[in-house]
Write an enzyme that holds these catalytic residues in place. Structure first.
Site, PDB file in Angstrom:
ATOM      1  N   GLU A 120      64.298  36.247  22.203  1.00  0.00           N
ATOM      2  CA  GLU A 120      63.777  34.883  22.056  1.00  0.00           C
ATOM      3  C   GLU A 120      64.890  33.916  21.646  1.00  0.00           C
ATOM      4  O   GLU A 120      64.989  32.811  22.189  1.00  0.00           O
ATOM      5  CB  GLU A 120      62.623  34.873  21.048  1.00  0.00           C
ATOM      6  CG  GLU A 120      61.443  35.705  21.538  1.00  0.00           C
ATOM      7  CD  GLU A 120      60.116  35.230  21.004  1.00  0.00           C
ATOM      8  OE1 GLU A 120      59.376  34.574  21.761  1.00  0.00           O
ATOM      9  OE2 GLU A 120      59.808  35.529  19.833  1.00  0.00           O
ATOM     10  N   GLU A 140      56.681  42.584  21.965  1.00  0.00           N
ATOM     11  CA  GLU A 140      55.573  42.188  21.093  1.00  0.00           C
ATOM     12  C   GLU A 140      54.220  42.722  21.551  1.00  0.00           C
ATOM     13  O   GLU A 140      53.412  43.194  20.728  1.00  0.00           O
ATOM     14  CB  GLU A 140      55.530  40.655  20.985  1.00  0.00           C
ATOM     15  CG  GLU A 140      56.580  40.061  20.060  1.00  0.00           C
ATOM     16  CD  GLU A 140      57.957  39.947  20.702  1.00  0.00           C
ATOM     17  OE1 GLU A 140      58.885  39.453  20.026  1.00  0.00           O
ATOM     18  OE2 GLU A 140      58.111  40.348  21.870  1.00  0.00           O
TER      19      GLU A 140
END
Length: 266
Positions: A120, A140
């Protein structure tokens, strides 16, 4: 220069090198690391002698994502930074380049794991170099979590949507070669040389007119989601003033005189 126990800062010429420095945890994000990162972005933008930033990790890893216990400030390693997070609840998003974009170009030098929050943060950088054994991915969903660092918005704008959705929905790891193939990174180099290559790219950036470099970067991001007509108009507003700068005049003179330019940000 700033820095914390989990984030080191050093100068390499006109480049500020920020190193995620928690190798025992594959540089998982902690509160000291996030505070150091944000302070590093601010320091780079405030110092006109800094023309580029390189972000890398210590100990053969880039970043293995968020350490939730460390972020919460549990234990001595994070307690002294709690006031910073309380004063600016957005600090961690700024550190991860979700809610902050440095004026200076940011070049990522990736070795080893660059997963979850690491991937990210990567999406907030401008130029990306990786060692051949680097691993990328957004894990995730495999943990029942949401990649809330910006990936559901940014990733599809940076790589083809089908690849973005596969990465987001499968949570599988990607090799450096796969990441380069889908456009997530720009260079794959032998293991252990990512920082060297990133610094070489930074030197190429540093040799250019800093006002022009910053204006070009700003224009690329500013116009990314505009129509072509609106984007071209915005480009003129951003780019035309650069031609009136002393840097532009110096660049033209240096070219005519066949010598390296000496830029002074004016």
């Amino acid at each position: 220069m700033g820095g914390t126990e989990h984030l080191t800062v050093q100068r390499e010429g006109a480049t500020l090198v920020l190193t995620l420095n928690r190798p025992e945890a594959r540089n998982a994000l902690s509160l000291p690391m996030l505070v150091g990162l944000y302070d590093g972005w601010v320091e780079a933008d405030a110092d006109d002698t800094v023309r580029s930033i390189v972000l890398t990790g210590a100990g053969g890893a880039f970043c293995a994502g968020m350490d939730l216990k460390a972020l919460a400030g549990r234990g001595m390693e994070g307690e002294q930074y709690r006031d910073r997070l309380k004063a600016d609840p957005d600090l961690h998003w700024k550190a991860m380049l979700r809610h902050h974009r440095p004026r200076k170009p940011v070049i990522a030098a990736v070795e080893g794991h660059c997963v979850a929050g690491g991937t990210e943060i990567l999406q907030g950088t401008d130029i990306r170099v990786a060692g051949a054994s680097a691993t990328f991915g957004l894990f995730e969903v495999r943990r029942g979590l949401f990649p809330i660092g910006g990936s559901t918005v940014r990733l599809q704008r940076q790589i083809p949507r089908t690849h973005a959705l596969e990465m987001l929905l499968t949570g599988r790891p990607y090799t450096a070669q796969e990441a380069a193939g889908i456009g997530l990174i720009g260079h794959v180099v032998p293991d252990g040389t990512a920082l060297e290559k990133a610094l070489a790219v930074a030197e190429q950036v540093n040799a250019c007119g800093p006002l022009a470099v910053e204006a070009v970067k700003a224009s690329v991001y500013e116009t990314a989601e505009l129509t072509e007509t609106d984007g071209l108009a915005a480009e003129l507003r951003r780019g035309w003033p650069v031609f009136d700068t002393a840097d532009a005049k110096e660049g033209s003179r240096a070219f005519a005189e066949k010598r390296p330019p000496v830029y002074r940000r004016a």
